[in-house]
Design a protein around this motif. Structure first.
Motif, PDB file in Angstrom:
ATOM      1  N   THR A   9      16.373  54.798  10.410  1.00  0.00           N
ATOM      2  CA  THR A   9      15.045  54.922   9.266  1.00  0.00           C
ATOM      3  C   THR A   9      14.085  54.204   9.603  1.00  0.00           C
ATOM      4  OG1 THR A   9      15.700  52.805   8.032  1.00  0.00           O
ATOM      5  CG2 THR A   9      16.516  55.063   7.346  1.00  0.00           C
ATOM      6  N   GLY A  10      13.938  53.269  10.775  1.00  0.00           N
ATOM      7  CA  GLY A  10      12.586  52.567  11.117  1.00  0.00           C
ATOM      8  C   GLY A  10      12.586  51.353  10.437  1.00  0.00           C
ATOM      9  N   SER A  11      13.433  51.300   9.151  1.00  0.00           N
ATOM     10  CA  SER A  11      13.262  49.938   8.577  1.00  0.00           C
ATOM     11  C   SER A  11      13.592  48.489   9.058  1.00  0.00           C
ATOM     12  CB  SER A  11      13.934  50.086   7.115  1.00  0.00           C
ATOM     13  OG  SER A  11      15.235  50.348   7.291  1.00  0.00           O
ATOM     14  N   PRO A  12      13.041  47.427   8.969  1.00  0.00           N
ATOM     15  CA  PRO A  12      13.372  46.256   9.542  1.00  0.00           C
ATOM     16  C   PRO A  12      14.932  46.054   9.425  1.00  0.00           C
ATOM     17  CG  PRO A  12      11.382  45.876   8.283  1.00  0.00           C
ATOM     18  CD  PRO A  12      11.947  47.017   7.914  1.00  0.00           C
ATOM     19  N   LYS A  13      15.665  45.528  10.487  1.00  0.00           N
ATOM     20  CA  LYS A  13      16.758  45.074  10.313  1.00  0.00           C
ATOM     21  C   LYS A  13      17.110  43.703   9.692  1.00  0.00           C
ATOM     22  CE  LYS A  13      18.338  47.203  14.718  1.00  0.00           C
ATOM     23  NZ  LYS A  13      19.023  46.946  15.931  1.00  0.00           N
ATOM     24  N   PRO A  14      18.291  43.723   8.700  1.00  0.00           N
ATOM     25  CA  PRO A  14      18.602  42.654   8.162  1.00  0.00           C
ATOM     26  C   PRO A  14      18.820  41.427   9.183  1.00  0.00           C
ATOM     27  CG  PRO A  14      19.618  44.327   6.943  1.00  0.00           C
ATOM     28  CD  PRO A  14      18.949  44.868   8.370  1.00  0.00           C
ATOM     29  N   THR A  15      18.429  40.076   8.993  1.00  0.00           N
ATOM     30  CA  THR A  15      18.612  39.223   9.753  1.00  0.00           C
ATOM     31  C   THR A  15      20.222  38.649   9.384  1.00  0.00           C
ATOM     32  OG1 THR A  15      17.516  37.535   8.627  1.00  0.00           O
ATOM     33  CG2 THR A  15      16.691  38.783  10.635  1.00  0.00           C
ATOM     34  N   VAL A  16      20.809  38.390  10.329  1.00  0.00           N
ATOM     35  CA  VAL A  16      22.444  37.818  10.002  1.00  0.00           C
ATOM     36  C   VAL A  16      22.503  36.551  10.945  1.00  0.00           C
ATOM     37  CG1 VAL A  16      24.784  37.964   9.899  1.00  0.00           C
ATOM     38  CG2 VAL A  16      23.212  39.624   8.960  1.00  0.00           C
ATOM     39  N   THR A  17      23.133  35.555  10.468  1.00  0.00           N
ATOM     40  CA  THR A  17      23.295  34.307  11.358  1.00  0.00           C
ATOM     41  C   THR A  17      24.919  34.051  11.311  1.00  0.00           C
ATOM     42  OG1 THR A  17      21.373  33.134  11.184  1.00  0.00           O
ATOM     43  CG2 THR A  17      23.378  31.897  11.779  1.00  0.00           C
ATOM     44  N   LYS A  45      21.865  25.984  13.594  1.00  0.00           N
ATOM     45  CA  LYS A  45      20.776  25.287  13.207  1.00  0.00           C
ATOM     46  C   LYS A  45      20.254  25.494  11.804  1.00  0.00           C
ATOM     47  CE  LYS A  45      18.936  25.724  18.002  1.00  0.00           C
ATOM     48  NZ  LYS A  45      17.493  26.378  18.794  1.00  0.00           N
ATOM     49  N   PRO A  46      19.940  24.496  11.099  1.00  0.00           N
ATOM     50  CA  PRO A  46      19.717  24.699   9.654  1.00  0.00           C
ATOM     51  C   PRO A  46      18.633  25.934   9.307  1.00  0.00           C
ATOM     52  CG  PRO A  46      19.658  22.447  10.383  1.00  0.00           C
ATOM     53  CD  PRO A  46      19.726  23.304  11.490  1.00  0.00           C
ATOM     54  N   ASP A  47      17.714  25.949  10.163  1.00  0.00           N
ATOM     55  CA  ASP A  47      16.531  27.131   9.755  1.00  0.00           C
ATOM     56  C   ASP A  47      17.187  28.364   9.957  1.00  0.00           C
ATOM     57  OD1 ASP A  47      14.478  25.288   9.330  1.00  0.00           O
ATOM     58  OD2 ASP A  47      13.420  25.424  11.522  1.00  0.00           O
ATOM     59  N   ASP A  48      17.947  28.565  11.011  1.00  0.00           N
ATOM     60  CA  ASP A  48      18.825  29.934  11.217  1.00  0.00           C
ATOM     61  C   ASP A  48      19.992  30.216  10.066  1.00  0.00           C
ATOM     62  OD1 ASP A  48      17.283  30.356  13.414  1.00  0.00           O
ATOM     63  OD2 ASP A  48      18.988  29.422  14.721  1.00  0.00           O
ATOM     64  N   VAL A  49      20.529  29.117   9.587  1.00  0.00           N
ATOM     65  CA  VAL A  49      21.640  29.262   8.574  1.00  0.00           C
ATOM     66  C   VAL A  49      21.126  29.438   7.347  1.00  0.00           C
ATOM     67  CG1 VAL A  49      23.482  28.061   7.523  1.00  0.00           C
ATOM     68  CG2 VAL A  49      23.046  27.879   9.958  1.00  0.00           C
ATOM     69  N   LEU A  50      19.941  28.518   7.040  1.00  0.00           N
ATOM     70  CA  LEU A  50      19.518  28.903   5.711  1.00  0.00           C
ATOM     71  C   LEU A  50      18.503  29.863   5.494  1.00  0.00           C
ATOM     72  CD1 LEU A  50      18.860  24.989   5.065  1.00  0.00           C
ATOM     73  CD2 LEU A  50      20.573  26.538   3.966  1.00  0.00           C
ATOM     74  N   ASN A  51      17.897  30.573   6.338  1.00  0.00           N
ATOM     75  CA  ASN A  51      16.717  31.434   6.216  1.00  0.00           C
ATOM     76  C   ASN A  51      17.143  33.063   6.659  1.00  0.00           C
ATOM     77  OD1 ASN A  51      14.793  29.441   5.385  1.00  0.00           O
ATOM     78  ND2 ASN A  51      14.510  29.022   7.543  1.00  0.00           N
ATOM     79  N   ALA A  52      18.186  32.997   7.247  1.00  0.00           N
ATOM     80  CA  ALA A  52      18.770  34.320   7.593  1.00  0.00           C
ATOM     81  C   ALA A  52      19.182  35.177   6.216  1.00  0.00           C
ATOM     82  CB  ALA A  52      19.905  34.563   8.221  1.00  0.00           C
TER      83      ALA A  52
END
Length: 226
Positions: A9-17, A45-52
């Protein structure tokens, strides 16, 4: 049943950590989630874990060791923050078990995270570990198992939660959905509880059925279903 085709679809992929805390080989989980349509980072890393958009907590080995490793990267606090904020988390194998109150693996009681009531106990089967493919009994309306309710999934474990006694604190709260399997006795194969989901089996090793389950979860991140 064929594997799901990738999103076009071209929509952004969800981010998963995928939480990187020293638990075995997690590369297969990373690859399976990428095939399911996620943009995947392996990190503690907290930023990756909390913001995904989504967090996956794998688990291989002994309950006590996994809990110690999670504590070592401050994962219990970060997982708790995500759940409290309604941010999706998916536990796999021992990643499911540590969400319960405790384990008595090898006769030693170890406390878990206490997100759900229950104790991880040795399966009362003539042969353990429970290793191989098994069917599951899925509750009506399951998001995770949509389209694969009658499929088999791949298990590797000797211990499991065999009782479920969950009291909904508020009448308007939706009770968790619990999927069961059996090896010597019924045991919990999966739980869906708002933002917090987990499977005792390994979806990344469960062929097309596991691929569909992971795609269901990844797509729920895109839709903001939680």
């Amino acid at each position: 049943m064929s594997a799901e085709s990738p999103d076009t679809t071209g929509s952004p992929k969800p981010t998963v950590t995928v939480l990187d805390y020293g638990s075995g080989n997690v590369r297969s989980a990373v690859r399976a989630l990428e095939r399911a349509g996620a943009q995947v980072t392996l990190s503690a890393k907290p930023d990756d874990v909390l913001n995904a958009d989504g967090l996956v907590v794998p688990g291989v080995g002994a309950f006590g060791s996994v809990m110690a490793e999670l504590k070592g990267v401050d994962a219990l606090r970060m997982i708790g923050r995500r759940v409290a904020g309604g941010r999706p988390v998916l536990g796999i194998c021992v990643g499911l078990q540590v969400l319960f109150d405790a384990s008595v693996e090898h006769g030693v009681r170890e406390n878990g995270m206490g997100e759900w009531p229950g104790t991880v106990e040795l399966l009362p089967a003539t042969v353990v570990p429970h290793m191989g493919w098994n069917t599951v009994t899925v509750p009506e309306g399951s998001m995770l198992f949509e389209g694969v309710e009658a499929e088999r999934f791949y298990f590797v474990h000797s211990y499991g939660v065999q009782k479920w006694d969950f009291d909904v604190a508020q009448p308007k709260m939706k009770p968790p959905m619990v999927t069961w399997s059996e090896h010597g006795a019924p045991f919990i194969a999966a739980v869906e509880n708002g933002p917090l989901c987990a499977t005792q089996f390994h979806p990344e090793k469960s062929g097309d059925a596991g691929a569909r389950l992971l795609r269901n979860w990844v797509q729920s991140l895109r839709k903001g279903a939680r």
